[in-house]
Design an enzyme around this catalytic site. Sequence first.
Site, short mmCIF file in Angstrom:
data_model
loop_
_atom_site.label_atom_id
_atom_site.label_comp_id
_atom_site.label_asym_id
_atom_site.label_seq_id
_atom_site.Cartn_x
_atom_site.Cartn_y
_atom_site.Cartn_z
N LYS A 1 12.55 9.10 -0.21
CA LYS A 1 12.32 10.52 0.11
C LYS A 1 13.18 11.47 -0.72
O LYS A 1 12.70 12.44 -1.28
CB LYS A 1 12.58 10.78 1.60
CG LYS A 1 11.51 10.27 2.55
CD LYS A 1 11.81 10.75 3.96
CE LYS A 1 10.78 10.28 4.96
NZ LYS A 1 10.96 8.85 5.28
N ARG B 1 3.46 5.94 -2.73
CA ARG B 1 4.64 6.72 -3.10
C ARG B 1 4.83 6.73 -4.63
O ARG B 1 5.24 7.74 -5.20
CB ARG B 1 5.88 6.17 -2.40
CG ARG B 1 5.80 6.28 -0.88
CD ARG B 1 7.10 5.87 -0.20
NE ARG B 1 8.13 6.89 -0.37
CZ ARG B 1 8.24 8.00 0.37
NH1 ARG B 1 7.36 8.24 1.33
NH2 ARG B 1 9.21 8.86 0.15
N GLU C 1 0.82 -1.21 0.00
CA GLU C 1 0.00 0.00 0.00
C GLU C 1 0.86 1.26 0.00
O GLU C 1 0.51 2.26 -0.64
CB GLU C 1 -0.92 0.02 1.23
CG GLU C 1 -1.97 -1.08 1.25
CD GLU C 1 -1.53 -2.31 2.01
OE1 GLU C 1 -2.38 -2.96 2.63
OE2 GLU C 1 -0.31 -2.64 1.99
#
Length: 501
Positions: free
Chosen positions: A434, A94, A89
């Site tokens: 990130k 992302r 998920e």
Amino acid sequence: MWSADEIAELCYLHYRTRLPKQGKPDPNREWTSLAAVVKVESSTQREVLASPGNLQVTKEVVAMGTGTKCIGQNKMRKTGDILNDSHAEIVAKRSFQRYLLHQMWLAASHQQCSIFIPGTETGKWKLKPNTTFVFFSSHTPCGDASIIPMSEPENQLSKPVTGGDAAGQLERRSNHDHLGPEDKRKSEKTASNRMIKRMKTDDDGYFSVIPEDLTVQQVSVKREDDTNPKSCEYSAEMQTANKETGLGRPKVVDVYRTGAKCVPGELGDARIPGLGYHCVGLLRVKPGRGDRTCSMSCSDKLARWNVLGCQGALLMHFLQYPVYLSAIVVGKCPYSQEVMRRAIVERCQHISFLPDGFLPQEVKLLQSDLRFEHSRQAIQEVQTNSKTKLVPCSAAISWSAVPEQPLDVTSDGFRQGTTKRRIGSHQSRSKICKVELFHTFQKLVTSVSQEDLPDTLRMKTLETYWDYKEAALNYQEAWKVLRSQALLGWVKNATEYLHFT
């Protein structure tokens, strides 16, 4: 417009045809979970007026993820170049953010094929009115949404019937292995030869199935640090189900277990066999192999996205409204509509004083009858007579509908095949970690002229990932309100993990 089965079939077809063999499980011994985001475009008002009897809906998978793993706290990095959470998920979400960043770049470049159109504020954009997004998951999200009532017909105590397929193999254990002295005496009086069956969960926990007369309606629950005991009741839907057994319905005798652990320092599970094992509605962190993780459960993250949107803080700089999911579809597996609603919608439904544009959503919750071919249950059925132990696939696959490098296969948070020596190199990074998403965002910012930038990005000295996130003021205010009113105890990463450039 569309059905749950159509969404599931579209995602399964995409998995089979668009994702490589690399990163998929070996069906002789491995399983995985699948998640995706599907873009649904309906006919525009003009098209409907032109052809009223021909309402067209187009569906397209725009992001997909597979995976079951999480890295432990000790493996987290301050450089933003590792994937902390590789549950399907989260990988799908992302990957969806990567797709949204590309679509925002198309919009800012004034290309008509973008899903975004100009908003009313300078530098802000909004979704086209005929575009919505549906989230698909092959299994119920870990955490609160997986604590599902398990029923048995009165005359067939050994066979759970709620939720369709059992999530693991059954093995026999005696009641006395798990009950306190009082419950042991009760058990001996009423059914000395009854057996508790235990069912394995994904992280080697167990489901227990116990006789209905041993259920606990109210239990003493301790905080995770064993201070300040509190009491908690099992969920209303389980109590209601038991009241209705006179109507010929099976009794609720237990719950499916989740491996996600209660947040440290907050209310914890009683762990009493049967209905009292879990306390529902709590925030949970994903389990790690010995090393505790800092990743919140998928149920908690979906509840958060249902208020804050899926775009994250960075993209909110360019958006007038959050990008919400219109529906969540779950594949064939143990499932409860009431439990999904409790976990994803109801926990945050009461939120007030959110900034303009943010609103708890009444997301549609649906289940498909189609099962994922590489799910644990599907692989177990095929391997019924095999003595090989089934294990979760160690790899995660990310796919985004973007022109450059749409695919990414990772293991332990880095690109698959990364050696210890290569960790930290550009080649070791996933496209959805990130720092990579941050660099994609920075490219978007530099592609926009100063006068066309939103106010939050204009004339400011912003350098680090943390700086840009904190500068998204309305998003940060909404997140603060949500945490204070509904998601107290949420485990936030220390800011030292966010000060990279």
